[in-house]
Write a protein that holds these residues in place. Structure first.
Motif, PDB file in Angstrom:
ATOM      1  N   GLN A 168      -6.423   3.829  11.497  1.00  0.00           N
ATOM      2  CA  GLN A 168      -7.759   4.040  10.941  1.00  0.00           C
ATOM      3  C   GLN A 168      -7.691   4.835   9.642  1.00  0.00           C
ATOM      4  O   GLN A 168      -8.508   4.639   8.740  1.00  0.00           O
ATOM      5  CB  GLN A 168      -8.665   4.728  11.953  1.00  0.00           C
ATOM      6  N   TRP A 169      -6.708   5.736   9.530  1.00  0.00           N
ATOM      7  CA  TRP A 169      -6.503   6.454   8.278  1.00  0.00           C
ATOM      8  C   TRP A 169      -6.105   5.477   7.176  1.00  0.00           C
ATOM      9  O   TRP A 169      -6.619   5.526   6.058  1.00  0.00           O
ATOM     10  CB  TRP A 169      -5.418   7.513   8.480  1.00  0.00           C
ATOM     11  N   PHE A 170      -5.199   4.556   7.497  1.00  0.00           N
ATOM     12  CA  PHE A 170      -4.780   3.539   6.540  1.00  0.00           C
ATOM     13  C   PHE A 170      -5.956   2.649   6.148  1.00  0.00           C
ATOM     14  O   PHE A 170      -6.090   2.248   4.987  1.00  0.00           O
ATOM     15  CB  PHE A 170      -3.650   2.710   7.143  1.00  0.00           C
ATOM     16  N   GLY A 171      -6.827   2.344   7.118  1.00  0.00           N
ATOM     17  CA  GLY A 171      -8.008   1.548   6.815  1.00  0.00           C
ATOM     18  C   GLY A 171      -8.908   2.233   5.810  1.00  0.00           C
ATOM     19  O   GLY A 171      -9.443   1.594   4.892  1.00  0.00           O
ATOM     20  N   SER A 172      -9.085   3.545   5.948  1.00  0.00           N
ATOM     21  CA  SER A 172      -9.905   4.301   4.996  1.00  0.00           C
ATOM     22  C   SER A 172      -9.279   4.291   3.609  1.00  0.00           C
ATOM     23  O   SER A 172      -9.985   4.218   2.594  1.00  0.00           O
ATOM     24  CB  SER A 172     -10.074   5.743   5.484  1.00  0.00           C
ATOM     25  N   ILE A 173      -7.959   4.364   3.554  1.00  0.00           N
ATOM     26  CA  ILE A 173      -7.255   4.318   2.269  1.00  0.00           C
ATOM     27  C   ILE A 173      -7.492   2.977   1.578  1.00  0.00           C
ATOM     28  O   ILE A 173      -7.728   2.915   0.356  1.00  0.00           O
ATOM     29  CB  ILE A 173      -5.750   4.566   2.467  1.00  0.00           C
ATOM     30  N   ILE A 174      -7.463   1.899   2.337  1.00  0.00           N
ATOM     31  CA  ILE A 174      -7.710   0.568   1.772  1.00  0.00           C
ATOM     32  C   ILE A 174      -9.119   0.491   1.194  1.00  0.00           C
ATOM     33  O   ILE A 174      -9.327  -0.018   0.086  1.00  0.00           O
ATOM     34  CB  ILE A 174      -7.499  -0.525   2.837  1.00  0.00           C
ATOM     35  N   THR A 227     -13.974  10.426   1.712  1.00  0.00           N
ATOM     36  CA  THR A 227     -14.361  11.445   2.693  1.00  0.00           C
ATOM     37  C   THR A 227     -13.615  11.248   4.004  1.00  0.00           C
ATOM     38  O   THR A 227     -13.134  12.217   4.615  1.00  0.00           O
ATOM     39  CB  THR A 227     -15.882  11.400   2.941  1.00  0.00           C
ATOM     40  N   SER A 228     -13.486   9.998   4.432  1.00  0.00           N
ATOM     41  CA  SER A 228     -12.746   9.705   5.662  1.00  0.00           C
ATOM     42  C   SER A 228     -11.292  10.132   5.537  1.00  0.00           C
ATOM     43  O   SER A 228     -10.727  10.736   6.455  1.00  0.00           O
ATOM     44  CB  SER A 228     -12.826   8.206   5.981  1.00  0.00           C
ATOM     45  N   ILE A 229     -10.687   9.829   4.390  1.00  0.00           N
ATOM     46  CA  ILE A 229      -9.281  10.194   4.173  1.00  0.00           C
ATOM     47  C   ILE A 229      -9.104  11.708   4.228  1.00  0.00           C
ATOM     48  O   ILE A 229      -8.170  12.217   4.865  1.00  0.00           O
ATOM     49  CB  ILE A 229      -8.797   9.653   2.812  1.00  0.00           C
TER      50      ILE A 229
END
Length: 221
Positions: free
Chosen positions: A11-17, A42-44
């Protein structure tokens, strides 16, 4: 636990994308795509704080960081909808929904601390569900694009409706799950994290559609 950790990083990687797709040609983007990029950043940041808390402080403050993030998410995502529409009545409903969520959040913190975790997440999910349904009605009435599948906000709205509808019951029952079904909690949260990763991928696709349109326009100019 390995699968749970993988889900956290996914999910962290998803926020980065989401962030990366939305920052290209940032000044040329519509405001709602910029706000989507702010949501990704903000998520990251908050997920980074959680990783630091987990690695260096034995998870001290981990829940508090998550609760703070939920507050910002309950404001930033409705603002994506706010900037995506021009209808003043719909915009007033969105601002009213944000203020109502802030009030619920504050009341839960002050008076219902025992159920704080579930209340703030359940209220956020319900707010997003209502916004998504009302936006679909708005979309059907205005039809801003002939092909909705090429309209970024259609995908943002679809992702929000599916994700927050899917997590609403989990959010609402979270305090019960943590207290009574503690051994199964990691399974529920692993599913939720992978579900959020898919949610982020759809948001990123919406940002990519807008980026594709901007680049095509620049070639014509």
């Amino acid at each position: 636990m390995q699968l749970f950790n993988l889900s956290n990083y996914s999910q962290w990687f998803g926020s980065i994308i989401v962030m990366l797709v939305c920052v290209f040609y940032y000044k040329e983007r519509p405001i709602y795509i910029r706000m989507l990029g702010v949501f990704g950043i903000t998520s990251i940041v908050f997920q980074g704080f959680q990783r630091l808390s987990d690695f260096f402080f034995n998870s001290k403050g981990l829940n508090e960081i998550g609760d703070a993030y939920v507050f910002f998410e309950g404001i930033l995502l409705p603002l994506v909808f706010y900037y995506a529409v021009q209808n003043p009545i719909y915009r007033r409903w969105i601002i009213g929904g944000i203020f109502l969520y802030v009030i619920i959040y504050g009341c839960a913190f002050l008076f219902f601390n025992e159920y704080f975790y579930s209340i703030i997440r359940g209220a956020r999910d319900l707010l997003m569900i209502l916004l998504s349904i009302s936006y679909f009605v708005y979309l059907m009435r205005t039809l801003p694009e002939e092909d909705l599948l090429k309209f970024p906000m259609f995908w943002i709205n679809t992702a929000a409706l599916i994700f927050f509808s899917g997590t609403f019951i989990l959010s609402y029952l979270m305090d019960y799950i943590m207290a009574v079904m503690r051994d199964q909690f990691v399974h529920f949260w692993t599913f939720r994290n992978f579900f959020r990763f898919a949610f982020c991928l759809v948001l990123a696709y919406a940002g990519w559609l807008n980026l594709k349109t901007i680049r095509a326009t620049q070639r014509l100019n």
